[in-house]
Design an enzyme around this catalytic site. Structure first.
Site, PDB file in Angstrom:
ATOM      1  N   ALA B 240       0.822  -1.207   0.000  1.00 47.40           N
ATOM      2  CA  ALA B 240       0.000   0.000   0.000  1.00 47.40           C
ATOM      3  C   ALA B 240       0.867   1.274   0.000  1.00 47.40           C
ATOM      4  CB  ALA B 240      -0.924  -0.018   1.207  1.00 47.40           C
ATOM      5  N   HIS B 241       0.219   2.412  -0.064  1.00 53.01           N
ATOM      6  CA  HIS B 241       0.931   3.689  -0.167  1.00 53.01           C
ATOM      7  C   HIS B 241       1.815   3.980   1.051  1.00 53.01           C
ATOM      8  CE1 HIS B 241      -3.129   5.752   1.108  1.00 53.01           C
ATOM      9  NE2 HIS B 241      -2.845   4.739   1.863  1.00 53.01           N
ATOM     10  N   ASN B 242       2.968   4.554   0.763  1.00 54.21           N
ATOM     11  CA  ASN B 242       3.902   5.020   1.783  1.00 54.21           C
ATOM     12  C   ASN B 242       4.540   3.905   2.611  1.00 54.21           C
ATOM     13  OD1 ASN B 242       1.823   7.428   1.396  1.00 54.21           O
ATOM     14  ND2 ASN B 242       3.794   8.277   2.040  1.00 54.21           N
TER      15      ASN B 242
END
Lengths: 345, 345, 345
Positions: B240-242
């Protein structure tokens, strides 16, 4: 495609009751009927719907005796369910009459394409590929060097098959599925980094296999990852290197098998099941959804559930008590107190 | 590729025992030997197979002393395992001598392609893309604007890399993997619908990373989703993001990491593991298959199992008793009855 | 895109404090600031970072009163967070000004493309497809016969949409996702092999839906698999045939729903959740990661966890005791011994 109810009845050697001049263009469940759709009634459990359905026509068994007024048109046939599935296949095959090589595809001269093959635009056919008669390869498919596809296969858009992999006859591979990617093999080095172990085997998919969308089936390190005859795989399934999936085994969506495991024939694997590597599972075993299978199974036809999985009856009993653990703990506390009091007396 | 056993021996500075004129064209495990294949014997555990193998030739350590009659041809070398992996890599690199820009690819004029790059047909190279020397981009790949690919990378068919993402050198990305799709970020509104939060960051993949087939690695909301040097990801993995995946960490198939989590270096993540968002996991931690990791881990080199995950030894003990919960419940019932009787006395 | 701090302030009707002549070209979190980036401070929890951030400029609420020396340039606005998201959307929309039909795409003459549609190279548009105004179809997309795409949609590279499926307006589909693949329907035969049941329905995706990368959404056997208005699906999600996902429901990565299940509106589904087939779940229910949902839920707004899932509070209590099962077993053993002694007395 549009067809009148009278024409349908003729095709099925059935008898029309009601207005046979209406056109139908699709099919529906009897409880979801709408104008222009054909449905069927085979199971008397659903009889109530025939009196209210909005379907334009309903196939019924010839002996069907309505208990109320029927407003839809009936087509009486020998076996309503069989007649219906016959039509489904007929309608479907019409939409799949694709043929010929589209202009924007890429085909290496050494590739051999059979009779009446369809090859969609933007598909890439590498050296020495063979595609059997009547097979359909949709647009944007990649077939690596030496790939072999049997007869009557359907390879949906965007499937990628790495070099050296082989498919039998009558296989269906849905869009986005990857066949023959490298197995996950790395040797740990002294500095805690990893060195890739070359994956030089292939994938063999036998006759009559269907594989869903966006699966990943890795090539063997050496030898073959094999999906045996008639196996059916749902979407988003992971098959690791050197795995064998037995014939007529079915696996539901998002399940996965780790490396070198042999899953027997006639097994049924639920959704999101994980099967560990390097084990062998006998024929006919069934696994509930989200099961985690850590050990091999020598007996046939077992039913398993849980993570780690054990026999389904035992699992359901244990899990029912799991929910009551807070109560059990309280009872244990109470017993300890009572016993203390008893001993203190 | 076909090569005679004598030629192989010369390549490896080995000594042939038996018929060296036969040709081999592939490799196999010694227990799965067949004519035309080369195998090896390094671990004495497998010695029995050398007396029955159908492989045309077997690499053995030079000091190997057979205890029975050997029918296959032997090649004696200093280190059979190393010689074998050397050959695997050599055979493999032959099949990967792809070079040049195929006619049906699309390349924006502002893109910069290095020396001896391969770009397959139907691949799309957007504005300002840079592809390093010797990298191979297979057919049907999409590289968004400003994407940077290092040297010696292999991007398999159908990989899609969104704008602004960057790969280091020696990376391998398997077919169907998506890099840089939008993170899953939505702000709830008063009417219970959601508003998209723009995802303006990117993905950076450092040197020597390998990523399997059909993975999805989201771009950061702001900043960077990062896969550090030497990490290895299997198929169908969700990042997922980051998220940060630490260097030389390995993740098995169908595992996933939720947003903003930092997974340390040298970790080992089993199949179908889920790691929650916004946590930090120290280096060297290992997670059994299907584990659910809900909380951060500060200590290095732990071993974890279960959902929710806790220490593997404790988990295995607890899960062994879980199976016996029906029996425990019976014993508790019996105790209660006995105590009642005792008190009634 | 590059823009000076003074120009940004003008755009936002804000007031510059510090050097407004510097250029910024991207955005960042305040704690990850770097030269050339713009950040914002809305939550006072993060105030400490404004004194050390390397961001070139920071948006702050107009009443912000620094307690120490600030070295970055400030732009004072009415609402820093809103101004920042406004800029994010503005920057993003600039990068998405794609228009026109690229030369290497394939479009059947019967397809109808709206105003200012973008169609990328190597995309394939079948017969009777309709694409609404301002929609963007990236390269390497496949749209089967009779597919309908609404207005203002974004279809990222490599998406494959089978024949007859329909999308509403303002939908976003990320790369690699498959829409309309055959449902997993097979009838067992007497010889234990399976016969395919034709999947003749379609998929309908309503307005304002976003679907992540590499998902698989199967067409209905008959009728429609439906993703209702405003639903948001993350990556690698499996939606089986005839499922309904209710409006404004969100599903995290790698979750899956089996056939014919109706998931209500406003639900929240965690990562790797599995929902069984043929059940109905009321609105507003929430499911923790890796939950396994076996039974329908009639009440609204429940919170569920575990596999099999039950109420989250009860699950957390039970799972806390699960960890202590070895201790419980010991206490049970001790009680039994004490009782024996007591009775022996």
């Amino acid at each position: 495609m549009k067809i009148s109810i009278n024409e349908l009845a003729q095709l099925l050697k059935g008898k029309v009751e009601g207005d046979g001049t209406q056109q139908v263009h699709t099919v529906c469940k009897i409880e979801e009927g709408f104008a222009g759709a054909l449905s069927f009634l085979a199971n008397t459990k659903y009889e109530e719907y025939i009196y209210t359905t909005q379907a334009s026509a309903v196939l019924v068994n010839k002996e069907f005796a309505p208990s109320k007024l029927v407003q839809t048109t009936l087509i009486r046939v020998d076996n309503a369910y069989e007649a219906f599935t016959y039509l489904l296949e007929k309608f479907n095959s019409v939409s799949q009459s694709l043929k010929g090589i589209e202009a924007n595809s890429f085909v290496e001269p050494s590739a051999v394409l059979g009779k009446d093959v369809y090859l969609g635009a933007f598909s890439y056919v590498s050296k020495n590929v063979e595609i059997g008669d009547y097979s359909k390869v949709y647009p944007q498919v990649f077939l690596g060097a030496d790939v072999k596809i049997g007869k009557n296969c359907i390879i949906y858009p965007g499937v990628k098959i790495y070099h050296g992999c082989e498919l039998g006859d009558n296989c269906i591979i849905h869009a986005g599925t990857i066949i023959g990617s490298d197995g996950f093999g790395f040797a740990p080095l002294a500095d805690r980094s990893y060195k890739k172990i070359p994956q030089t085997g292939n994938v063999v998919i036998e006759n009559n296999v269907e594989i869903g969308a966006n699966c990943a089936i890795d090539r063997a390190t050496m030898g073959t990852t094999r999906i045996e005859e008639g196996a059916k795989l749902d979407n988003l399934i992971q098959i690791a290197h050197n795995v064998v999936v037995g014939k007529h085994t079915v696996m539901a969506g998002q399940s996965g098998i780790a490396g070198s495991t042999k899953l027997g024939p006639y097994c049924v694997v639920g959704g999101q099941v994980a099967i560990a590597g390097h084990i062998t599972i006998a024929d006919g075993n069934q696994f509930g959804g989200q099961s985690g299978v850590l050990a091999g199974i020598k007996e046939s036809n077992g039913k398993w559930f849980g993570s780690p999985a054990f026999e389904v009856k035992d699992y359901l009993r244990a899990t029912a008590i799991f929910r009551k653990l807070p109560e059990l703990q309280k009872r244990l506390n109470a017993l300890e107190n009572e016993l203390k009091q008893l001993k203190g007396e």
